[in-house]
Design a protein around this motif. Structure first.
Motif, PDB file in Angstrom:
ATOM      1  N   PRO A  61     -16.215 -17.743  28.511  1.00 47.65           N
ATOM      2  CA  PRO A  61     -15.936 -19.143  28.174  1.00 47.65           C
ATOM      3  C   PRO A  61     -15.251 -19.227  26.809  1.00 47.65           C
ATOM      4  CG  PRO A  61     -18.241 -18.628  27.798  1.00 47.65           C
ATOM      5  CD  PRO A  61     -17.628 -17.419  28.435  1.00 47.65           C
ATOM      6  N   ARG A  62     -14.605 -20.349  26.551  1.00 48.95           N
ATOM      7  CA  ARG A  62     -13.996 -20.557  25.228  1.00 48.95           C
ATOM      8  C   ARG A  62     -15.115 -20.443  24.195  1.00 48.95           C
ATOM      9  NH1 ARG A  62     -11.573 -24.791  26.392  1.00 48.95           N
ATOM     10  NH2 ARG A  62      -9.563 -23.825  26.768  1.00 48.95           N
ATOM     11  N   HIS A  63     -14.825 -19.712  23.134  1.00 50.42           N
ATOM     12  CA  HIS A  63     -15.824 -19.482  22.092  1.00 50.42           C
ATOM     13  C   HIS A  63     -15.117 -19.234  20.763  1.00 50.42           C
ATOM     14  CE1 HIS A  63     -14.722 -15.502  23.640  1.00 50.42           C
ATOM     15  NE2 HIS A  63     -15.101 -15.008  22.469  1.00 50.42           N
ATOM     16  N   VAL A  64     -15.924 -19.114  19.711  1.00 48.33           N
ATOM     17  CA  VAL A  64     -15.409 -18.934  18.351  1.00 48.33           C
ATOM     18  C   VAL A  64     -16.224 -17.853  17.657  1.00 48.33           C
ATOM     19  CG1 VAL A  64     -15.172 -20.054  16.085  1.00 48.33           C
ATOM     20  CG2 VAL A  64     -14.677 -21.343  18.161  1.00 48.33           C
ATOM     21  N   GLN A  65     -15.545 -16.969  16.928  1.00 51.31           N
ATOM     22  CA  GLN A  65     -16.226 -16.057  16.009  1.00 51.31           C
ATOM     23  C   GLN A  65     -15.964 -16.582  14.604  1.00 51.31           C
ATOM     24  OE1 GLN A  65     -14.553 -14.108  18.566  1.00 51.31           O
ATOM     25  NE2 GLN A  65     -16.256 -12.977  19.372  1.00 51.31           N
ATOM     26  N   ASP A  66     -17.018 -16.970  13.921  1.00 54.39           N
ATOM     27  CA  ASP A  66     -16.870 -17.518  12.576  1.00 54.39           C
ATOM     28  C   ASP A  66     -16.774 -16.441  11.508  1.00 54.39           C
ATOM     29  OD1 ASP A  66     -16.921 -20.251  13.294  1.00 54.39           O
ATOM     30  OD2 ASP A  66     -19.110 -20.175  13.450  1.00 54.39           O
ATOM     31  N   ASP A  67     -17.256 -15.223  11.815  1.00 49.35           N
ATOM     32  CA  ASP A  67     -17.383 -14.188  10.789  1.00 49.35           C
ATOM     33  C   ASP A  67     -16.386 -13.045  10.885  1.00 49.35           C
ATOM     34  OD1 ASP A  67     -19.564 -15.459   9.622  1.00 49.35           O
ATOM     35  OD2 ASP A  67     -20.983 -14.455  10.951  1.00 49.35           O
ATOM     36  N   GLU A  68     -15.551 -13.007  11.927  1.00 52.08           N
ATOM     37  CA  GLU A  68     -14.685 -11.839  12.095  1.00 52.08           C
ATOM     38  C   GLU A  68     -13.418 -12.184  12.864  1.00 52.08           C
ATOM     39  OE1 GLU A  68     -17.775  -9.628  13.793  1.00 52.08           O
ATOM     40  OE2 GLU A  68     -17.881 -10.925  15.524  1.00 52.08           O
ATOM     41  N   GLU A  69     -12.375 -11.409  12.577  1.00 51.55           N
ATOM     42  CA  GLU A  69     -11.171 -11.473  13.384  1.00 51.55           C
ATOM     43  C   GLU A  69     -11.398 -10.590  14.603  1.00 51.55           C
ATOM     44  OE1 GLU A  69     -10.276 -13.461  10.142  1.00 51.55           O
ATOM     45  OE2 GLU A  69     -10.719 -11.353   9.881  1.00 51.55           O
ATOM     46  N   GLU A  70     -10.733 -10.940  15.711  1.00 51.10           N
ATOM     47  CA  GLU A  70     -10.828 -10.137  16.923  1.00 51.10           C
ATOM     48  C   GLU A  70      -9.405  -9.909  17.418  1.00 51.10           C
ATOM     49  OE1 GLU A  70     -13.653 -10.121  20.882  1.00 51.10           O
ATOM     50  OE2 GLU A  70     -13.126 -12.033  20.007  1.00 51.10           O
ATOM     51  N   ALA A  71      -9.074  -8.669  17.699  1.00 52.24           N
ATOM     52  CA  ALA A  71      -7.729  -8.323  18.163  1.00 52.24           C
ATOM     53  C   ALA A  71      -7.837  -7.626  19.509  1.00 52.24           C
ATOM     54  CB  ALA A  71      -7.038  -7.414  17.152  1.00 52.24           C
ATOM     55  N   PHE A  72      -6.848  -7.869  20.359  1.00 53.91           N
ATOM     56  CA  PHE A  72      -6.819  -7.314  21.710  1.00 53.91           C
ATOM     57  C   PHE A  72      -5.501  -6.579  21.921  1.00 53.91           C
ATOM     58  CE2 PHE A  72      -9.318 -11.170  21.637  1.00 53.91           C
ATOM     59  CZ  PHE A  72     -10.441 -10.859  22.374  1.00 53.91           C
ATOM     60  N   TYR A  73      -5.585  -5.355  22.444  1.00 55.14           N
ATOM     61  CA  TYR A  73      -4.392  -4.598  22.815  1.00 55.14           C
ATOM     62  C   TYR A  73      -4.541  -4.245  24.292  1.00 55.14           C
ATOM     63  CZ  TYR A  73      -0.599  -1.276  22.848  1.00 55.14           C
ATOM     64  OH  TYR A  73       0.564  -0.620  23.147  1.00 55.14           O
ATOM     65  N   VAL A  74      -3.678  -4.818  25.125  1.00 60.30           N
ATOM     66  CA  VAL A  74      -3.775  -4.630  26.574  1.00 60.30           C
ATOM     67  C   VAL A  74      -3.208  -3.263  26.945  1.00 60.30           C
ATOM     68  CG1 VAL A  74      -3.136  -5.533  28.841  1.00 60.30           C
ATOM     69  CG2 VAL A  74      -3.628  -7.126  26.956  1.00 60.30           C
ATOM     70  N   LEU A  75      -4.019  -2.467  27.622  1.00 60.62           N
ATOM     71  CA  LEU A  75      -3.610  -1.129  28.072  1.00 60.62           C
ATOM     72  C   LEU A  75      -3.124  -1.146  29.521  1.00 60.62           C
ATOM     73  CD1 LEU A  75      -6.664   0.798  26.593  1.00 60.62           C
ATOM     74  CD2 LEU A  75      -4.324   0.824  25.699  1.00 60.62           C
ATOM     75  N   GLU A  76      -3.790  -1.935  30.363  1.00 54.03           N
ATOM     76  CA  GLU A  76      -3.449  -2.024  31.790  1.00 54.03           C
ATOM     77  C   GLU A  76      -3.772  -3.424  32.279  1.00 54.03           C
ATOM     78  OE1 GLU A  76      -5.966   0.805  33.766  1.00 54.03           O
ATOM     79  OE2 GLU A  76      -4.986   2.529  32.851  1.00 54.03           O
ATOM     80  N   GLY A  77      -3.033  -3.886  33.285  1.00 55.88           N
ATOM     81  CA  GLY A  77      -3.327  -5.160  33.916  1.00 55.88           C
ATOM     82  C   GLY A  77      -2.635  -6.320  33.233  1.00 55.88           C
ATOM     83  N   GLU A  78      -3.080  -7.517  33.598  1.00 60.83           N
ATOM     84  CA  GLU A  78      -2.477  -8.746  33.088  1.00 60.83           C
ATOM     85  C   GLU A  78      -3.585  -9.716  32.695  1.00 60.83           C
ATOM     86  OE1 GLU A  78       1.383 -11.142  34.500  1.00 60.83           O
ATOM     87  OE2 GLU A  78      -0.239 -11.169  35.972  1.00 60.83           O
ATOM     88  N   VAL A  79      -3.513 -10.223  31.483  1.00 64.78           N
ATOM     89  CA  VAL A  79      -4.550 -11.088  30.934  1.00 64.78           C
ATOM     90  C   VAL A  79      -3.885 -12.292  30.279  1.00 64.78           C
ATOM     91  CG1 VAL A  79      -6.509 -11.228  29.332  1.00 64.78           C
ATOM     92  CG2 VAL A  79      -5.984  -9.056  30.460  1.00 64.78           C
ATOM     93  N   GLU A  80      -4.407 -13.466  30.582  1.00 65.36           N
ATOM     94  CA  GLU A  80      -3.916 -14.693  29.946  1.00 65.36           C
ATOM     95  C   GLU A  80      -4.865 -15.042  28.802  1.00 65.36           C
ATOM     96  OE1 GLU A  80      -2.437 -18.516  32.026  1.00 65.36           O
ATOM     97  OE2 GLU A  80      -4.579 -18.830  31.594  1.00 65.36           O
ATOM     98  N   PHE A  81      -4.321 -15.137  27.594  1.00 63.10           N
ATOM     99  CA  PHE A  81      -5.100 -15.495  26.416  1.00 63.10           C
ATOM    100  C   PHE A  81      -4.811 -16.935  26.034  1.00 63.10           C
ATOM    101  CE2 PHE A  81      -4.892 -10.916  26.027  1.00 63.10           C
ATOM    102  CZ  PHE A  81      -6.155 -10.594  25.578  1.00 63.10           C
ATOM    103  N   GLU A  82      -5.854 -17.649  25.652  1.00 66.40           N
ATOM    104  CA  GLU A  82      -5.695 -18.960  25.041  1.00 66.40           C
ATOM    105  C   GLU A  82      -6.341 -18.874  23.663  1.00 66.40           C
ATOM    106  OE1 GLU A  82      -7.114 -23.594  25.310  1.00 66.40           O
ATOM    107  OE2 GLU A  82      -7.424 -22.303  27.062  1.00 66.40           O
TER     108      GLU A  82
END
Length: 143
Positions: A61-82
């Motif tokens: 679900p839509r959520h928030v991290q108040d204390d940290e940055e989060e980074a995503f590197y897609v290796l395989e497949g297809e992902v929609e980010f909002e």
């Protein structure tokens, strides 16, 4: 060359870590296999890196991290980010950064996807057993 001797840095004593495919602590969370490749405690509280093997049902679900940055590197497949109202479809080789405090979610568009997730040091990362990887383990009910 890697040794098992700790190295003293500005972050304290660190020991080199090498993990190969299928190595690392793993837990199932929201239909996703989360494998920790480097924990916050192993990086002196600087960050953690996890590999996520996602199914089409691995949509947090839509959520928030108040204390940290989060980074995503897609290796395989297809992902929609909002992220903070902006939507982008990402495929292998795509990178997405979520600043702390930004509402975000993602949706797996392919049958499966695999990505690296990097989380900066945050609130409890400096505490033994803290950090984002600890959240996944605790939420999954793993020891």
């Amino acid at each position: 060359m890697f040794t098992t001797e700790p190295t003293t840095t500005a972050l304290g004593s660190l020991t080199p870590v090498v993990r190969h495919a299928d190595e690392g602590d793993a837990a199932w969370f929201l239909n996703c296999l989360v494998t920790t490749k480097a924990s916050a405690s192993e990086t002196g509280g600087a960050y953690c890196i996890m590999e996520h093997l996602l199914t089409a049902a691995s949509n947090p679900p839509r959520h928030v991290q108040d204390d940290e940055e989060e980074a995503f590197y897609v290796l395989e497949g297809e992902v929609e980010f909002e992220v903070d109202g902006t939507v982008a479809t990402c495929r292998a080789g795509s990178f997405a950064l979520v600043p702390r405090g930004a509402p975000h979610a993602f949706r797996v568009l392919s049958d499966t996807a695999r990505m690296l997730v990097i989380a900066s040091a945050g609130g409890q990362a400096h505490v033994a057993g803290g950090g984002l990887e600890h959240f996944f383990t605790e939420a999954a009910g793993e020891p």
